[in-house]
Write an enzyme that holds these catalytic residues in place. Structure first.
Site, PDB file in Angstrom:
ATOM      1  N   HIS A  99       0.795  -1.221   0.038  1.00  0.00           N
ATOM      2  CA  HIS A  99      -0.120  -0.007   0.070  1.00  0.00           C
ATOM      3  C   HIS A  99       1.041   1.345  -0.141  1.00  0.00           C
ATOM      4  O   HIS A  99       0.710   2.081  -0.788  1.00  0.00           O
ATOM      5  CB  HIS A  99      -0.949  -0.172   1.202  1.00  0.00           C
ATOM      6  CG  HIS A  99      -1.648   1.239   1.446  1.00  0.00           C
ATOM      7  ND1 HIS A  99      -2.581   1.923   0.770  1.00  0.00           N
ATOM      8  CD2 HIS A  99      -1.461   2.080   2.546  1.00  0.00           C
ATOM      9  CE1 HIS A  99      -2.745   3.137   1.390  1.00  0.00           C
ATOM     10  NE2 HIS A  99      -2.234   3.215   2.270  1.00  0.00           N
TER      11      HIS A  99
ATOM     12  N   GLU B 270       1.457   5.518  12.775  1.00  0.00           N
ATOM     13  CA  GLU B 270       0.187   5.319  13.231  1.00  0.00           C
ATOM     14  C   GLU B 270       0.175   3.702  13.534  1.00  0.00           C
ATOM     15  O   GLU B 270      -0.355   3.565  14.497  1.00  0.00           O
ATOM     16  CB  GLU B 270      -0.785   5.698  12.036  1.00  0.00           C
ATOM     17  CG  GLU B 270      -2.041   4.944  11.922  1.00  0.00           C
ATOM     18  CD  GLU B 270      -3.192   6.059  12.621  1.00  0.00           C
ATOM     19  OE1 GLU B 270      -2.696   7.038  13.058  1.00  0.00           O
ATOM     20  OE2 GLU B 270      -4.256   5.508  12.762  1.00  0.00           O
ATOM     21  N   ASP B 271       0.490   2.828  12.547  1.00  0.00           N
ATOM     22  CA  ASP B 271       0.196   1.424  12.789  1.00  0.00           C
ATOM     23  C   ASP B 271       1.306   0.471  13.397  1.00  0.00           C
ATOM     24  O   ASP B 271       1.201  -0.595  13.864  1.00  0.00           O
ATOM     25  CB  ASP B 271       0.028   0.954  11.398  1.00  0.00           C
ATOM     26  CG  ASP B 271      -1.369   1.457  10.947  1.00  0.00           C
ATOM     27  OD1 ASP B 271      -1.938   2.159  11.666  1.00  0.00           O
ATOM     28  OD2 ASP B 271      -1.582   1.221   9.495  1.00  0.00           O
TER      29      ASP B 271
ATOM     30  N   ASP C 189     -21.932  18.695 -22.757  1.00  0.00           N
ATOM     31  CA  ASP C 189     -20.598  18.496 -22.663  1.00  0.00           C
ATOM     32  C   ASP C 189     -20.171  16.934 -22.321  1.00  0.00           C
ATOM     33  O   ASP C 189     -19.129  16.849 -21.835  1.00  0.00           O
ATOM     34  CB  ASP C 189     -19.888  19.614 -21.963  1.00  0.00           C
ATOM     35  CG  ASP C 189     -20.462  19.462 -20.450  1.00  0.00           C
ATOM     36  OD1 ASP C 189     -21.474  18.826 -20.171  1.00  0.00           O
ATOM     37  OD2 ASP C 189     -20.098  20.170 -19.708  1.00  0.00           O
TER      38      ASP C 189
ATOM     39  N   HIS D  87       4.322   6.660   5.431  1.00  0.00           N
ATOM     40  CA  HIS D  87       3.317   7.232   6.023  1.00  0.00           C
ATOM     41  C   HIS D  87       2.221   6.623   6.854  1.00  0.00           C
ATOM     42  O   HIS D  87       1.498   7.188   7.771  1.00  0.00           O
ATOM     43  CB  HIS D  87       2.247   7.672   4.715  1.00  0.00           C
ATOM     44  CG  HIS D  87       1.457   6.757   4.279  1.00  0.00           C
ATOM     45  ND1 HIS D  87       1.444   6.017   3.158  1.00  0.00           N
ATOM     46  CD2 HIS D  87       0.042   6.485   4.807  1.00  0.00           C
ATOM     47  CE1 HIS D  87       0.433   5.053   2.857  1.00  0.00           C
ATOM     48  NE2 HIS D  87      -0.458   5.659   3.801  1.00  0.00           N
TER      49      HIS D  87
ATOM     50  N   ASP E 287      -2.932   8.655  -0.684  1.00  0.00           N
ATOM     51  CA  ASP E 287      -3.342   7.641  -0.054  1.00  0.00           C
ATOM     52  C   ASP E 287      -4.685   7.097   0.057  1.00  0.00           C
ATOM     53  O   ASP E 287      -5.243   6.128  -0.027  1.00  0.00           O
ATOM     54  CB  ASP E 287      -3.095   8.108   1.377  1.00  0.00           C
ATOM     55  CG  ASP E 287      -3.188   7.091   2.533  1.00  0.00           C
ATOM     56  OD1 ASP E 287      -3.235   5.814   2.289  1.00  0.00           O
ATOM     57  OD2 ASP E 287      -3.854   7.444   3.566  1.00  0.00           O
TER      58      ASP E 287
HETATM   59 MN    MN Z   1      -2.512   4.565   4.261  1.00  0.00          MN
END
Ligand code: MN
Length: 723
Positions: free
Chosen positions: A58, A86-87, A268, A82, A149
């Site tokens: 990811h 967090e994880d 359009d 990234h 993300d």
């Molecule tokens: Mn992510």
């Protein structure tokens, strides 16, 4: 068919990214990227995505998206890492030590954004939002990483539960797609919208895909663009490059469902883009195309002389093809195209190529700064979030000052917003406005193309408080609030104090005088204001809503009462008048209670509650005919609160033998018992009797029983029933 389920979201690998980076003509620090990948791979080791791949694929995919946008080494490295803070076990301090503060700050910004759920916004999240805005204004790359993300998550969203798909799609539609639009990253915006729609309205989405499929669009567009190419070449522009495209599914959806148009009415759906080298060629090509095809009136837009707020520039015109099918032509230079597709990211992608790129970037960041300004002046965080959402709505209008300056405003903005957009001094001095030389009311909604003249009064005039309800943009509202904040401190305090006291009375909250000051100090502290005066002032100038404050006051009051007398932990008197209180609904605190008309329950009666749609809980007698079918989960247990003495109205139906005598005797008996009568009517029935309907006020069921017992003893009374 479904244009997106067909896109095979390939599984990204670092080897692939490495190759892309090494093949790129731009300068990347490949060693740094390798180091970042190593950290991510180790940290996410063993973690899997919902779809079954190793988690690290990811962040690699996100980094690839950033590479495609042309973002720099730091952005790519931050994208790779990234999710680690967090994880996983990795800390921000470790990242700072190994990668320096720039990359660490990017990761931190993305982490904070990730922790923020826009779909369930609550006050406590305001702190996160503040951090996010700060991170973003410091470094807009945070937002670009977050967008990529989200894009990758949406691409792989089929692995989510339907519930999560809807939540993420809604948040993407409401927050991330508008941000992508604001930043001018058009293709990301379109894909986010289309993928969200696919989850939010799969049927509508498929319908449009099928309509597009049917139309043999490609041959039609190929033919047209060949034709135009030929004509441009004949007129000295052999280098013109043409592309064609179908309008995005979501844009068509909006027109069909929001503006209620038929597919055939959308002019359009088909668009041909013409890319040229310079401005003169653009206008030249426009003339040639208008000669070839019949232009449809009022469809020409010159976004070159008047760019959209996100920097978008192009000439748009709609013409009628020879088969009678309308199509849009967009004419632009290559440089305009880069801005249109990559927006803010074009700054990194074409750093060398664009003259004055950084000043462009600055312009695009204006709105981020405005959000921060709004943040500073508003104490009411929910209000702020609302403002941000409305500021993010992409629709905008353009109006002109008499001198010809263009003012961009969100759709729905009024002349007040216009005045404040020119300058706060113009807004504060405004006494009226002229649109196209005619006087208009200040509520007038600005339309694109209007020439607006603001009429001003003396310098010390100042805005009116009502303007806060009329103005639409947060910029105008904040400037109005600022004025009141500065100019009228005393007045604001008085106004705010009165508003609070009014609200206390309305809610029957009485705080003893000796505790009042400390009570209010506590409340001020809770809303993050230093003094009670500041709090009153904030309410006075409109920076804080008194209704928001009331929630805090009620909580605090409850606590206060318990401290005063712990044995009497009773509830706050309910909001409305006498008849709505005294009931405890199980499992629901402080709900709005009303008594059903069909059985008018009284204290002492056995009762049940029914959760209505939007009007609180309605209370019925347990034996009421309407309450027999109690199986629905909307029926809830209820009982009378003890110790609360209130009054209730109820109706009695009295049948009597003699109309006049009964009236005299009944009213005499009631006044003797001091029972207030609030309504009465009487009619003769066919069998020669009289029927009297009387509404009285009693304390409870016991009281009512004693009243009816007394009335029953009256000779002319045949029967008494509770209506
Ligand atoms: Mn992510």
């Amino acid at each position: 068919m479904d244009r997106y389920s067909e896109i095979q979201t390939h599984i990204a690998s670092f080897a692939e990214l490495e190759k892309m980076v090494l093949d790129s003509p731009r300068n990347y620090d490949i060693e740094l990227l390798r180091k970042a990948y190593a950290v991510a791979e180790k940290a996410h080791n063993g973690q899997m995505r919902k779809s079954g791949e190793p988690y690290v694929t990811h962040p690699v995919a996100v980094a690839e998206l950033l590479f495609e946008l042309g973002m720099d080494t730091e952005s790519l490295a931050a994208a790779l890492m990234h999710d680690v803070v967090e994880d996983t076990e990795v800390t921000l301090e470790q990242l700072t030590t190994s990668f320096g503060s720039e990359i660490a700050l990017l990761v931190d910004g993305v982490t904070k954004l990730t922790q923020l759920s826009f779909s369930s916004i609550e006050e406590r999240q305001a702190e996160n939002l503040r951090k996010m805005l700060l991170a973003m204004s410091k470094d807009v790359r945070v937002m670009v990483i977050k967008l990529c993300d989200r894009l990758h998550n949406m691409r792989t969203g089929d692995a989510w539960s339907p519930q999560k798909q809807r939540e993420k799609a809604l948040e993407t539609m409401e927050v991330y797609a508008p941000i992508a639009h604001r930043m001018g990253i058009n293709h990301v915006k379109e894909e986010l919208e289309n993928r969200s729609l696919r989850y939010l309205d799969p049927v509508g989405y498929q319908e449009i895909c099928q309509l597009l499929e049917k139309k043999a669009a490609n041959e039609f567009l190929q033919q047209i663009s060949d034709n135009i190419q030929q004509h441009l070449a004949d007129n000295g522009m052999p280098h013109a490059h043409l592309e064609y495209r179908l309008k995005s599914v979501y844009s068509i959806y909006r027109k069909m469902y929001v503006q209620n148009k038929e597919f055939a009415e959308i002019y359009d759906v088909y668009a041909v883009r013409v890319f040229l080298d310079n401005l003169a060629e653009c206008y030249n090509a426009l003339g040639i195309i208008h000669d070839m095809y019949h232009p449809i009136p009022n469809r020409f837009k010159d976004y070159i002389s008047t760019p959209k707020p996100n920097g978008y520039q192009s000439l748009h015109t709609t013409v009628l093809g020879h088969e009678g099918i309308p199509f849009e032509v967009q004419i632009r230079t290559w440089e305009m195209h880069r801005t249109a597709e990559y927006g803010i990211a074009a700054h990194w992608k074409y750093k060398e190529g664009i003259s004055g790129g950084s000043s462009n970037l600055d312009e695009r960041l204006v709105w981020v700064r405005q959000l921060l300004e709004a943040q500073r002046d508003s104490e009411d965080t929910e209000d702020l979030l609302r403002n941000i959402k409305s500021d993010l709505l992409p629709e905008e209008v353009f109006a002109f000052t008499p001198k010809g300056d263009v003012i961009n405003l969100p759709a729905g903005a009024t002349v007040i917003d216009f005045a404040y957009a020119i300058h706060s001094a113009v807004g504060n001095r405004m006494v009226g406005a002229k649109v196209n030389s005619k006087i208009v009311p200040i509520e007038h909604t600005v339309q694109t193309g209007e020439i607006i003249e603001i009429l001003t009064g003396p310098a010390d005039k100042g805005p009116s408080r009502d303007w806060l309800n009329i103005a639409v943009t947060s910029e105008a509202k904040n400037k109005i609030r600022t004025w009141f904040k500065k100019e009228c401190k005393e007045e604001n305090i008085a106004e705010g104090r009165q508003a609070v006291e009014r609200e206390l009375r309305r809610n029957m909250i009485s705080i003893p005088a000796e505790s009042y000051d400390s009570f209010m100090e506590e409340i001020a502290r809770k809303v993050h204001l230093n003094t009670v005066e500041d709090m009153y002032a904030a309410i006075g100038y409109g920076g804080l809503l008194v209704s928001k404050l009331l929630v805090r006051i009620k909580d605090e009051y409850k606590r206060f009462l318990q401290e005063e007398d712990p044995t009497q932990a009773f509830q706050i008197p309910p909001k409305t008048s006498t008849s709505s209180g005294g009931v405890v609904v199980e499992g629901i605190d402080n709900c709005l209670v009303k008594f059903s008309k069909c059985c008018s329950p009284l204290p002492g009666d056995e009762i049940v509650g029914f959760i209505t749609r939007g009007y609180g809980v309605s209370i019925h007698k347990r034996d009421c005919v309407n309450a027999r079918d109690c199986d629905s989960p909307r029926w809830v247990k209820a009982h009378w609160a003890s110790g609360i003495r209130e009054t209730f109205t109820t109706s009695l139906e009295i049948v009597s033998t003699d109309c006049m005598r009964c009236l005299n005797e009944v009213s005499g008996a009631l006044s003797g018992m001091r029972v207030p009568v609030t309504g009465m009517n009487m009619r003769n029935t066919k069998d020669g009797r009289a029927m009297m309907n009387i509404t009285i006020t009693v304390n409870n069921a016991e009281h009512l029983r004693s009243v009816t017992d007394k009335l029953q003893k009256i000779r002319s009374v045949v029967s008494i029933t509770r209506a």
